[in-house]
Enzyme design. Structure first.
Site, PDB file in Angstrom:
ATOM      1  N   ALA A  61     -27.096  55.932 -20.893  1.00 24.87           N
ATOM      2  CA  ALA A  61     -27.762  55.164 -22.129  1.00 24.87           C
ATOM      3  C   ALA A  61     -27.105  54.021 -22.275  1.00 24.87           C
ATOM      4  CB  ALA A  61     -28.276  55.890 -23.639  1.00 24.87           C
ATOM      5  N   GLY A 102     -30.427  58.805 -18.824  1.00 22.13           N
ATOM      6  CA  GLY A 102     -31.134  58.211 -18.294  1.00 22.13           C
ATOM      7  C   GLY A 102     -31.870  57.425 -17.105  1.00 22.13           C
ATOM      8  N   GLU A 105     -33.187  59.052 -14.739  1.00 21.23           N
ATOM      9  CA  GLU A 105     -34.941  59.807 -15.381  1.00 21.23           C
ATOM     10  C   GLU A 105     -35.840  58.454 -15.538  1.00 21.23           C
ATOM     11  OE1 GLU A 105     -33.373  60.898 -19.333  1.00 21.23           O
ATOM     12  OE2 GLU A 105     -34.721  62.938 -19.446  1.00 21.23           O
ATOM     13  N   GLU A 125     -26.734  65.373 -20.210  1.00 17.49           N
ATOM     14  CA  GLU A 125     -26.969  64.785 -21.866  1.00 17.49           C
ATOM     15  C   GLU A 125     -25.971  65.930 -22.860  1.00 17.49           C
ATOM     16  OE1 GLU A 125     -28.477  64.111 -19.787  1.00 17.49           O
ATOM     17  OE2 GLU A 125     -29.107  62.119 -19.742  1.00 17.49           O
TER      18      GLU A 125
END
Ligand SMILES: NC(=O)c1ccc[n+]([C@@H]2O[C@H](COP(=O)([O-])OP(=O)(O)OC[C@H]3O[C@@H](n4cnc5c(N)ncnc54)[C@H](O)[C@@H]3O)[C@@H](O)[C@H]2O)c1
Length: 692
Positions: A61, A102, A105, A125
Site C-alpha cells: 500500500a 499488497g 498479494e 501487515e
C-alpha cells in the site's frame, strides 16, 4: 503516470513506477488495470509481464494514501488482483528487491512469478495491527505451505527470495537481468492453457489441526496484548479449512475488525509518529546538511561509552576524551566488554568487533579533537563543569563543528552562551544504555542553527535512533513528564501502596517496568541528586520524602543490591523488602495519613494521567511540536506499551473528557496541588477534540 506500458514484440510489460517502493496508490492501481486491459485488447500480445521500476517490485500500500479516500477508491487492490487473475492471457510477476504486503498479494494473483535472488518477501501487515486483506492469508499457504506462510504472516518478517525458491511461489529464479529473463519466461508459457491460479491449489497438509492449535497457543502466549497475530492464525486456518472464496471473505472480515481495534490504531499511530518526528515545520526538507565523518565524545562514563558505540556501529570514527588515563582505559574496556557480550550472543562477529573497536580511540588532550565534525559532551551533570568544557571546545573545535551536550536537565541555552557560536550548539539527550535505547531527544536551543538541527536529525537516523525534537525546559519532554509520574508513585506509597503493588499494576497495563523497579535500575541516587537541586529552586513543589529516606539509607538500587527492593548478588530479580515496606508504613503514620486500599485502576490512572496532564502543558508551551512526538518519546524511551500508542494516543482513546474528570477527582485527594488540569486538556475536552 505511475505504471507504464510497453510492448516488447508479443509480450506487454507493465512497469510499476511509483518511487520509492512502487506503493500501490490509486494512480498505480489504475495504471495496472488499464495496462492489462490494453494488452488483452491487443491481438498481437500473447502474455503480460508485471515488473517494478527502481529497486523493487512493490512495497505494498502507498502509505501516503493511508487514511485518505483514495486508499479505498476503485480500482481497489482487490479489483486489481481480480483483473489480473481473470485475464485470459498469462500474467507473470517479475520480482526483484522487494515484494511486500499488497505487492506480494498482487504477485500471488498473477498466473506465474519469477524472481531474482536477494528479494525481500513479506506480509508485514501484522506490524500495523492488521492482516493482509487482499488474499495474502489465503494464497500464501497454498504456495509456500501452511507452516512457512503462518510464520511469515504472524511475524511480518521478510524472507529472502532464494530461501523460497523451490516452492510454488516462484516458477523460475532468474539469473541476470530480470526483465529480459521474465520476457523469455513469458514467451515460453504464452500458449499454455488453462492458466494456473493460486486460488485453485489444494492445501494438502496432514497434521493441519495439530499444527494450528500449537500456533494458537504459542501466539496467545507471546502476543497476548495484540489481537492481530491471533487473527492471522485463524485466517490461515480458514485457508486450510474453507473454500477459497469463503476464506477470502473470512480474511476480509478479520481485516475490517482489526482496523478498528485500539491496538491497530496505536501501531499505525506509532508508525506515522516516527515519520512525523523528523519533520520540522520551519526547517525545509532541503536544508543543506553538515557532513559528519568523524565524532568526539567528552567523558567516557556510562553515557559517553554508549554514545561512542553508536558512532562506531555506524562506521564513524570517534575519539573519547577523559581527564585521567584510568577513566579512559576503564571506559574503553567497558565498551570492549559490551561488544564481547554481543558477540557471545552470536550477534556480532570477531571481525565486526575488531572493526568497531578500531574506530574508537581515546585521548586526554582537547587538541586531538579539533577536527571532529561533531562533539558530544557527556561529563558530570553540573553546569560549572559543562561551562569549562564548552569554553574549551569553543577554543579548540574547527569552525562549523557541531557542539552537542547530553545533559538530562540543564539549560541548553545557557550552555550555548558559554561559547561564541551558539548556532552550533544543540542538546543530544541519549537514554541509558545509550547503545541500546532507541530514543534521542534533540534539544533545540533558541539559537541552534536550522542546518545543525537538520544534521542531527539525519544523524539520529544514521545511528538508528528515533530523533524527537524538544524545546528547552527543565527535563525536556521525557524527564519533565516522568517527574510527575514519579511524584504520583511517591504519593501512592504515602496513601497505602507498597512498591510491588504499584509496579505490578503498571506492568499489567503494559509498561516494560514499573516506576520503582525502573528507579532501582537507573539508580535512586540520580533522582536524589536532581531533587536536591530542583526543590531548592522550586521550594513549593511537593513530593513524597520517602525516596529521600531510602537514599539516606544508601539504598541506591541494583548497584548497591538494595533499593526499593532487595537484590541478591548476580540476580536482577527484585524481592520485596521488609525494611522498606515498614519504612513506608511508618512514614505514612508520621505524616498522619490513614493508609487505605488503593485499586490498581487508581494507580494506573494517576500515573498515566499525570504524564498526560504535564504533556498537555508541554504541548501548549511549544516544547513539543506535536502530540505524536510526545508519544514517540514515551514509546521509544520509557517503555510505554506500544499497543497503547503512547500517553497522548491512550488519552485520546480513553476520551479527553474522561481523563479530565479523573484528574478533577484526584484533585480532591491527598495532594490536590499536583492535579491542576492543563488548560489545553480542558480546552480540547470542552471542544470534543483529541490530542492527535
Ligand atoms: N546516566 C544516565 O542514565 C543518563 C541519561 C541521560 C543523560 N545523562 C547525562 O549524561 C551526562 C553524563 O552522565 P553519566 O551517567 O555518563 O555520568 P558518569 O559519571 O558515568 O560519567 C561522566 C564521565 O565524565 C568524566 N568527566 C567529568 N568531568 C570531565 C571533564 N571536565 N572532562 C572530561 N571528562 C570528564 C568523568 O571522569 C566520567 O567518566 C550527564 O550530563 C547526565 O545528566 C545521563
Amino acid at each position: 503516470m505511475t505504471a507504464t506500458y510497453q510492448a516488447h514484440g508479443d509480450i506487454a510489460v507493465i512497469t510499476l513506477d511509483n518511487p520509492p517502493v512502487n506503493g500501490l496508490g490509486h494512480a498505480t492501481r489504475t495504471g495496472i488495470v488499464d495496462g492489462v486491459q490494453r494488452a488483452l485488447d491487443d491481438a498481437a500480445i500473447k502474455a503480460i509481464v508485471l515488473i517494478g521500476s527502481g529497486k523493487g517490485f512493490s512495497g505494498g500500500a502507498d502509505i501516503r494514501e493511508f487514511n485518505t479516500p483514495k486508499a479505498l477508491q476503485e480500482p481497489s487492490l482487490h479489483t486489481v488482483i481480480r483483473v489480473v487473475e481473470d485475464a485470459d492471457k498469462p500474467v507473470v510477476a517479475a520480482i526483484q528487491g522487494l515484494a511486500m504486503g499488497g505487492g506480494l498479494e498482487l504477485a500471488l494473483g498473477c498466473h506465474y512469478r519469477v524472481a531474482t535472488a536477494g528479494a525481500q518477501i513479506a506480509l508485514p501487515e501484522v506490524k500495523l495491527g492488521i492482516l493482509p486483506g487482499a488474499g495474502g492469508t489465503q494464497r500464501l499457504p497454498r504456495v509456500v505451505g501452511v507452516e512457512q506462510a503462518l510464520n511469515m504472516i504472524v511475524s511480518g518478517t521478510p524472507v529472502l527470495s532464494e530461501k523460497l525458491a523451490g516452492t510454488k511461489l516462484f516458477d523460475q529464479m532468474i539469473d541476470g537481468e530480470l526483465q529480459a529473463g521474465a520476457i523469455a519466461f513469458a514467451r515460453g508459457i504464452a500458449d499454455q492453457r488453462p492458466l494456473p491460479k493460486v486460488r485453485d491449489i489444494r492445501i494438502d497438509y496432514k497434521n493441519a489441526d495439530g499444527y494450528l492449535q500449537f500456533a494458537r497457543n504459542t501466539v496467545r502466549a507471546v502476543a497476548a496484548n495484540y489481537p492481530a497475530p491471533q487473527k492471522c492464525v485463524e485466517a490461515v486456518a480458514a485457508a486450510v479449512n474453507k473454500k477459497f472464496d469463503d476464506g477470502l471473505k473470512f480474511e476480509r472480515d478479520c481485516f475490517l475488525e482489526l482496523v478498528q481495534t485500539p491496538e491497530s490504531k496505536a501501531l499505525r499511530h506509532a508508525f506515522f509518529g516516527e515519520r512525523a518526528a523528523s519533520k520540522i515545520p520551519d526547517v525545509p526538507a532541503d536544508t543543506p546538511l553538515r557532513e559528519i565523518k568523524s565524532a568526539a565524545v567528552i567523558g567516557a562514563g556510562t553515557m559517553g561509552g554508549g554514545i561512542a558505540m553508536n558512532f562506531a556501529n555506524a562506521g564513524i570514527p570517534v575519539r573519547m576524551l577523559e581527564v585521567k588515563q584510568e577513566a579512559l582505559d576503564k571506559g574503553i574496556a567497558t565498551i570492549r566488554k559490551n561488544y564481547e557480550n554481543t558477540m557471545k550472543k552470536g550477534k556480532l562477529t570477531q571481525e565486526q568487533l575488531d572493526k568497531r573497536m578500531s574506530l574508537i580511540s581515546g585521548t586526554l588532550k582537547y587538541e586531538d579533537l579539533g577536527l571532529a565534525d561533531i562533539v558530544i559532551e557527556a561529563v558530570f551533570e553540573d553546569l560549572a563543569v559543562k561551562e569549562k568544557v564548552f569554553k574549551t571546545l569553543d577554543d579548540v573545535m574547527k569552525p562549523g563543528a557541531i557542539l552537542a551536550s547530553n545533559t538530562s536537565t540543564l539549560d541548553v541555552d545557557k550552555i550555548a552562551a558559554f561559547t561564541s557560536r551558539p548556532q552550533d550548539v544543540i542538546g543530544t539527550h541519549f537514554f541509558s544504555p545509550a547503545n541500546v535505547m532507541k530514543l534521542l531527544e534533540i534539544v533545540r536551543g533558541k539559537k541552534t542553527g536550522k542546518d545543525v538541527l537538520a544534521t542531527v536529525l539525519a544523524l539520529a537516523k544514521k545511528i538508528k535512533k528515533t530523533g524527537v525534537v524538544s524545546g528547552v525546559c527543565d527535563g525536556f519532554i521525557g524527564n519533565r513528564m516522568v517527574e510527575q509520574y514519579i511524584r504520583q508513585a511517591g504519593f501512592l506509597l504515602e496513601e497505602g501502596c507498597l512498591p510491588e503493588q504499584v509496579d505490578k499494576a503498571v506492568e499489567k497495563f503494559g509498561f516494560a517496568m514499573g516506576p520503582f523497579r525502573m528507579s532501582d535500575l537507573a539508580g535512586n541516587d540520580i533522582g536524589w541528586y536532581i531533587r536536591k537541586r530542583r526543590y531548592v529552586e522550586k521550594p513549593d513543589v511537593t513530593y513524597s520524602k520517602i525516596a529521600d529516606l531510602l537514599c539516606e539509607k544508601g539504598r541506591f538500587g541494583q548497584k548497591t543490591s538494595a533499593g526499593w527492593y532487595d537484590y541478591k548478588p548476580g540476580d536482577r530479580k527484585a524481592y520485596p523488602s521488609q525494611d522498606v515496606n515498614q519504612m513506608i508504613v511508618r512514614h505514612s503514620a508520621d505524616l498522619g495519613v490513614q493508609r487505605r486500599k488503593v485499586s490498581d485502576q487508581e494507580i494506573v490512572e494517576r500515573l498515566v494521567f499525570a504524564l498526560v496532564n504535564e504533556a498537555a502543558l508541554i504541548l501548549d508551551e511549544g516544547i513539543a511540536m506535536r502530540a505524536s512526538d510526545i508519544d514517540m518519546v514515551y514509546l521509544t524511551g520509557y517503555g510505554f506499551p506500544l499497543f497503547r500508542g503512547g500517553p497522548m494516543c491512550y488519552a485520546d482513546t480513553v476520551g479527553l473528557p474522561n481523563v479530565l474528570r479523573s484528574i478533577r477527582k484526584y484533585g480532591k485527594g491527598h495532594h490536590p496541588e499536583a492535579w491542576k488540569p492543563a488548560p489545553l486538556l480542558e480546552k480540547l475536552a470542552a471542544e470534543g477534540k483529541t490530542f492527535n
